[in-house]
Motif scaffolding. Sequence first.
Motif, PDB file in Angstrom:
ATOM      1  N   HIS A 250      39.776  43.246  29.157  1.00  0.00           N
ATOM      2  CA  HIS A 250      40.898  43.379  30.089  1.00  0.00           C
ATOM      3  C   HIS A 250      42.073  44.017  29.356  1.00  0.00           C
ATOM      4  O   HIS A 250      42.911  43.319  28.788  1.00  0.00           O
TER       5      HIS A 250
ATOM      6  N   HIS B 195      44.644  47.449  30.054  1.00  0.00           N
ATOM      7  CA  HIS B 195      45.015  48.647  30.835  1.00  0.00           C
ATOM      8  C   HIS B 195      45.482  49.692  29.835  1.00  0.00           C
ATOM      9  O   HIS B 195      46.450  49.426  29.095  1.00  0.00           O
TER      10      HIS B 195
ATOM     11  N   HIS C  46      41.366  41.951  39.674  1.00  0.00           N
ATOM     12  CA  HIS C  46      42.420  40.995  39.325  1.00  0.00           C
ATOM     13  C   HIS C  46      42.553  40.023  40.501  1.00  0.00           C
ATOM     14  O   HIS C  46      42.663  40.457  41.652  1.00  0.00           O
TER      15      HIS C  46
ATOM     16  N   HIS D   1      42.072  37.671  35.023  1.00  0.00           N
ATOM     17  CA  HIS D   1      43.018  36.537  35.037  1.00  0.00           C
ATOM     18  C   HIS D   1      42.300  35.295  35.584  1.00  0.00           C
ATOM     19  O   HIS D   1      41.623  34.610  34.864  1.00  0.00           O
TER      20      HIS D   1
ATOM     21  N   ASP E 164      45.636  42.602  28.068  1.00  0.00           N
ATOM     22  CA  ASP E 164      46.228  43.106  29.320  1.00  0.00           C
ATOM     23  C   ASP E 164      47.034  44.392  29.079  1.00  0.00           C
ATOM     24  O   ASP E 164      46.508  45.491  29.273  1.00  0.00           O
TER      25      ASP E 164
HETATM   26 ZN    ZN Z   1      45.554  43.296  34.015  1.00  0.00          ZN
END
Ligand code: ZN
Length: 336
Positions: free
Chosen positions: A14, A16, A194, A218, A275
């Motif tokens: 995870h 981005h 998500h 998450h 993240d």
């Molecule tokens: Zn994320």
Amino acid sequence: MDAFIHGIPKAELHIHIEGALEPKLMFEIAEKNGCSLPFKSVADIRRAYKFEDLQSFLDIYYQGAQVLRDEDDFYRLTWTYLQKAAEQNVRHTELFFDPQTHTARGIKFETVVKGIHRALTDAGSQLNLSSKLIMCFLRHLSAANAMKTLEEALAFKEWITGVGLDSSERGFPPEKFTSVFDLAHQEGFKAVAHAGEEGPADYIWQALNLLKVERIDHGVRCVEDAALVEYLVKMQVPLTVCPLSNIKLGVFDHLSQHNIMQMLKLGLCVTVNSDDPAYFGGYLEENLRALHKALGIGSEDIYKLARNAFRASFLDPAQKKKYLDELDEFVSGFGH
Ligand code: ZN
Ligand code: ADE
């Protein structure tokens, strides 16, 4: 513990890629492309990174991504992250990218994906780091826009393993994207979403039942629904938890209040991830170190998290076994 956290072979599921744009690189690329930034210095940027919730972060994050223009910008962004990941003994990474953030301002889909893909290929050969690419749809935009993006992605199917769903969660339920994910499945993409970051546990049910995702990104709010927890445990649905992100975005007030230990105890398939590391103050290693400091997480749980991540990856069974063997070898070498 520092040496254990640093050395243990890791997988990240995870991250981005736009969230790995460090302020220094943001400035360099902005200058190269002649675009103005509302910040004067790196310190100025750092001061602006005080978020109240997901939306206040996203506003700044989408603004930062505007500096990315040509294929080389996407290459540099991705390569910089991959080098950092390799330094931290991340052995496999599954990256998200948000094509609509770029196509909406006139950047071609192929510019984005070619730059990212080239860096991923170089990481395989030069950093001994494997990877998969996951294309996320922005849930604050329409399903029609997501569908158009999926159609554009079909020409690059060989390079894109899966689809995901990100951006503002509250008020944008997964069900809105059912037909988009139906087509993605038909076309052979894996699916994640998500859910349960800021949004309710019901969005996790929707992501599972309507979008038919294999992992939940998450998912920390699953604990509010006992039947959901029971299902997630039974099916061992992986949850890609992002501790430092949750603190920066106010999902929990302090890391000592984070529910990750509770989630592990419940038997959920938890993984730890960064993240948007450039915005939230740390990569994978910093996340694990912070968990050790705030919650006293020990080597057994860290091993479990690493194991869960390789198992939850989209690697084929032989590649998973190779990494799991490497992991076990590391841990037994450490006297565990
Ligand atoms: Zn994320
Ligand atoms: N895009 C980048 N980071 C995100 C997050 N934590 N939640 C939703 N969308 C995102």
